[in-house]
Design a protein around this motif. Sequence first.
Motif, PDB file in Angstrom:
ATOM      1  N   TYR A   1      34.572  31.622  93.015  1.00 34.05           N
ATOM      2  CA  TYR A   1      33.850  31.537  91.742  1.00 34.05           C
ATOM      3  C   TYR A   1      34.392  32.604  90.799  1.00 34.05           C
ATOM      4  O   TYR A   1      34.609  33.746  91.208  1.00 34.05           O
ATOM      5  N   VAL A   2      34.630  32.212  89.563  1.00 35.44           N
ATOM      6  CA  VAL A   2      34.936  33.204  88.517  1.00 35.44           C
ATOM      7  C   VAL A   2      34.007  32.948  87.324  1.00 35.44           C
ATOM      8  O   VAL A   2      33.657  31.794  87.053  1.00 35.44           O
ATOM      9  N   PRO A   3      33.605  34.016  86.635  1.00 35.12           N
ATOM     10  CA  PRO A   3      32.702  33.827  85.488  1.00 35.12           C
ATOM     11  C   PRO A   3      33.381  33.035  84.373  1.00 35.12           C
ATOM     12  O   PRO A   3      34.614  32.956  84.322  1.00 35.12           O
ATOM     13  N   GLU A   4      32.557  32.514  83.469  1.00 32.24           N
ATOM     14  CA  GLU A   4      33.096  31.664  82.385  1.00 32.24           C
ATOM     15  C   GLU A   4      33.841  32.459  81.316  1.00 32.24           C
ATOM     16  O   GLU A   4      34.844  32.019  80.778  1.00 32.24           O
ATOM     17  N   LYS A   5      33.333  33.671  81.025  1.00 31.21           N
ATOM     18  CA  LYS A   5      33.870  34.415  79.875  1.00 31.21           C
ATOM     19  C   LYS A   5      35.316  34.887  80.124  1.00 31.21           C
ATOM     20  O   LYS A   5      35.590  35.548  81.139  1.00 31.21           O
ATOM     21  N   ILE A   6      36.185  34.552  79.184  1.00 27.16           N
ATOM     22  CA  ILE A   6      37.601  34.930  79.294  1.00 27.16           C
ATOM     23  C   ILE A   6      37.909  36.032  78.282  1.00 27.16           C
ATOM     24  O   ILE A   6      37.516  35.934  77.112  1.00 27.16           O
ATOM     25  N   ILE A   7      38.602  37.069  78.745  1.00 28.43           N
ATOM     26  CA  ILE A   7      39.144  38.075  77.811  1.00 28.43           C
ATOM     27  C   ILE A   7      40.657  37.974  77.872  1.00 28.43           C
ATOM     28  O   ILE A   7      41.271  38.162  78.939  1.00 28.43           O
ATOM     29  N   THR A   8      41.271  37.623  76.761  1.00 24.35           N
ATOM     30  CA  THR A   8      42.726  37.465  76.722  1.00 24.35           C
ATOM     31  C   THR A   8      43.379  38.810  76.377  1.00 24.35           C
ATOM     32  O   THR A   8      42.695  39.745  75.939  1.00 24.35           O
ATOM     33  N   ASN A   9      44.695  38.832  76.503  1.00 21.00           N
ATOM     34  CA  ASN A   9      45.420  40.044  76.104  1.00 21.00           C
ATOM     35  C   ASN A   9      45.244  40.303  74.604  1.00 21.00           C
ATOM     36  O   ASN A   9      45.160  41.451  74.167  1.00 21.00           O
ATOM     37  N   ALA A  10      45.169  39.217  73.849  1.00 22.49           N
ATOM     38  CA  ALA A  10      44.967  39.371  72.401  1.00 22.49           C
ATOM     39  C   ALA A  10      43.603  40.024  72.117  1.00 22.49           C
ATOM     40  O   ALA A  10      43.489  40.864  71.215  1.00 22.49           O
ATOM     41  N   ASP A  11      42.597  39.651  72.903  1.00 20.76           N
ATOM     42  CA  ASP A  11      41.274  40.287  72.741  1.00 20.76           C
ATOM     43  C   ASP A  11      41.385  41.791  73.004  1.00 20.76           C
ATOM     44  O   ASP A  11      40.755  42.603  72.326  1.00 20.76           O
ATOM     45  N   LEU A  12      42.158  42.163  74.041  1.00 21.66           N
ATOM     46  CA  LEU A  12      42.282  43.590  74.401  1.00 21.66           C
ATOM     47  C   LEU A  12      42.988  44.388  73.311  1.00 21.66           C
ATOM     48  O   LEU A  12      42.727  45.582  73.140  1.00 21.66           O
ATOM     49  N   GLU A  13      43.894  43.707  72.591  1.00 24.25           N
ATOM     50  CA  GLU A  13      44.595  44.383  71.478  1.00 24.25           C
ATOM     51  C   GLU A  13      43.591  44.936  70.465  1.00 24.25           C
ATOM     52  O   GLU A  13      43.855  45.932  69.803  1.00 24.25           O
ATOM     53  N   LYS A  14      42.430  44.257  70.378  1.00 22.50           N
ATOM     54  CA  LYS A  14      41.410  44.694  69.402  1.00 22.50           C
ATOM     55  C   LYS A  14      40.554  45.829  69.960  1.00 22.50           C
ATOM     56  O   LYS A  14      39.772  46.441  69.242  1.00 22.50           O
ATOM     57  N   MET A  15      40.670  46.081  71.276  1.00 19.54           N
ATOM     58  CA  MET A  15      39.790  47.071  71.903  1.00 19.54           C
ATOM     59  C   MET A  15      40.492  48.395  72.187  1.00 19.54           C
ATOM     60  O   MET A  15      39.889  49.464  72.099  1.00 19.54           O
ATOM     61  N   VAL A  16      41.777  48.335  72.600  1.00 19.56           N
ATOM     62  CA  VAL A  16      42.540  49.555  72.897  1.00 19.56           C
ATOM     63  C   VAL A  16      43.950  49.438  72.312  1.00 19.56           C
ATOM     64  O   VAL A  16      44.361  48.346  71.904  1.00 19.56           O
ATOM     65  N   ASP A  17      44.689  50.542  72.336  1.00 17.54           N
ATOM     66  CA  ASP A  17      46.043  50.555  71.774  1.00 17.54           C
ATOM     67  C   ASP A  17      47.002  49.899  72.771  1.00 17.54           C
ATOM     68  O   ASP A  17      47.662  50.569  73.577  1.00 17.54           O
ATOM     69  N   THR A  18      47.040  48.576  72.751  1.00 21.49           N
ATOM     70  CA  THR A  18      47.928  47.844  73.662  1.00 21.49           C
ATOM     71  C   THR A  18      48.446  46.608  72.942  1.00 21.49           C
ATOM     72  O   THR A  18      48.099  46.368  71.782  1.00 21.49           O
ATOM     73  N   ASN A  19      49.287  45.858  73.604  1.00 13.06           N
ATOM     74  CA  ASN A  19      49.761  44.608  72.995  1.00 13.06           C
ATOM     75  C   ASN A  19      50.104  43.587  74.076  1.00 13.06           C
ATOM     76  O   ASN A  19      50.394  43.936  75.216  1.00 13.06           O
ATOM     77  N   GLU A  20      50.029  42.345  73.648  1.00 10.57           N
ATOM     78  CA  GLU A  20      50.248  41.188  74.537  1.00 10.57           C
ATOM     79  C   GLU A  20      51.552  41.336  75.334  1.00 10.57           C
ATOM     80  O   GLU A  20      51.587  41.137  76.548  1.00 10.57           O
ATOM     81  N   GLU A  21      52.604  41.724  74.625  1.00  8.22           N
ATOM     82  CA  GLU A  21      53.931  41.780  75.258  1.00  8.22           C
ATOM     83  C   GLU A  21      53.944  42.815  76.389  1.00  8.22           C
ATOM     84  O   GLU A  21      54.459  42.562  77.470  1.00  8.22           O
ATOM     85  N   TRP A  22      53.332  43.990  76.146  1.00 14.53           N
ATOM     86  CA  TRP A  22      53.320  45.049  77.169  1.00 14.53           C
ATOM     87  C   TRP A  22      52.577  44.549  78.406  1.00 14.53           C
ATOM     88  O   TRP A  22      53.075  44.658  79.531  1.00 14.53           O
ATOM     89  N   ILE A  23      51.397  44.002  78.205  1.00 17.47           N
ATOM     90  CA  ILE A  23      50.574  43.608  79.358  1.00 17.47           C
ATOM     91  C   ILE A  23      51.273  42.505  80.152  1.00 17.47           C
ATOM     92  O   ILE A  23      51.380  42.575  81.382  1.00 17.47           O
TER      93      ILE A  23
END
Length: 338
Positions: free
Chosen positions: A24-46
């Motif tokens: 089982y996995v929960p429904e809510k998805i956090i994408t790499n793009a979502d994380l870009e808005k939360m911390v200093d990171t980027n899709e390409e790095w992750i």
Amino acid sequence: MKKLPRTKTRQPARTVSIIGTGSYVPEKIITNADLEKMVDTNEEWITSRTGIRERRIAAEGEHTSHMAARAAERAMEQAGITAEDIDLIILATVTPDTFFPSTACHVQRLLGARKAACFDISAACSGFLYGIEVAQQFISNHTCNTILVIGADKLSSIVNWQDRNTCVLFGDGAGAAILRYRAGSHGVITTFMGSDGNYGDILHMPGGGCALPVTKENFEQRLNTLHMNGRETFKQAVTSMLAAANKALEQSGLTIEDLTCIIPHQANLRIIEALAERLNLPLSKFQINLDRYGNTSAAAVAIALDEANRTGRFKQGDYILMVVFGGGLTYASSVVQW
Ligand code: ACO
């Protein structure tokens, strides 16, 4: 002289099979793009450093036990058993609902598994295979007949969401397996377990236990969140998983060519690639889902096992290898004939 009664342990050891899996996995998805808005990171790095594209995060009020119970229901359904059939629930987690009661007891209540004894295992990401080994011992020596083993974690509850070094890596989920004696089957052939407490501080949660109880100061320093030395963990992961894989193969008397599928811990695609290279195996032999779920700790190998099982990656009689590592350090490997 009076003859002693026949004890359980005098009976011949029984072979133990995995007769059902669920996840089982929960429904809510956090994408790499979502994380870009939360911390200093980027899709390409992750993506390039980890292979992770998205992860699932538990809903408000959704605890480790809730995810575990959902995975268990699916495993029971596949195994064709009811909650009343379960003698023992072993739950591996580092994010228990409560220190006590154990999360296994919470799951017992949710499932209505009235006859089961219950306890948790703390071996971080290796916990599910530790649980498989404990279950194997209990069944093979006739102490129990039917055991539910669960790996479940809600790492989102202990991740520091301001730390880009760790928050991009983890997700929530649960995986479960039903183990039982099955005549005419090899089942779990061997499990190898190892630990090295000297490396405990490369991946740990320093606060929250009796050594550093939660205080205002500790909380402000985020000591009740996961801390990791990424580079050292990476090195140890490759070394320990390789050693564990080879050990299980040696113990089982099989060679790498005998394996149909390898199910590794899902921490980082580069760790799995390094393992594949050292085992001289193509990546296509590995079950990989970390791109969708990230690292779900104790749940990771259990979810991957269930997905491999349900998508027909192996059939009855095939040999599979599961291999894991985690905080502690802990590591383990199991060879199973399906
Ligand atoms: N976004 C952008 N940059 C980042 C991020 C991020 N999310 N995270 C770290 N960086 C930066 C670092 O700050 C560093 O910058 P600097 O060079 O200016 O200091 C740079 O990227 C490179 O950092 P490294 O640590 O060298 O990166 P590495 O290639 O080792 O990858 C990673 C880091 C992904 C954490 C890797 O080491 C890894 O996967 N380690 C194993 C982790 C693991 O498996 N943990 C789970 C264990 S299982 C369990 O029990 C829970």
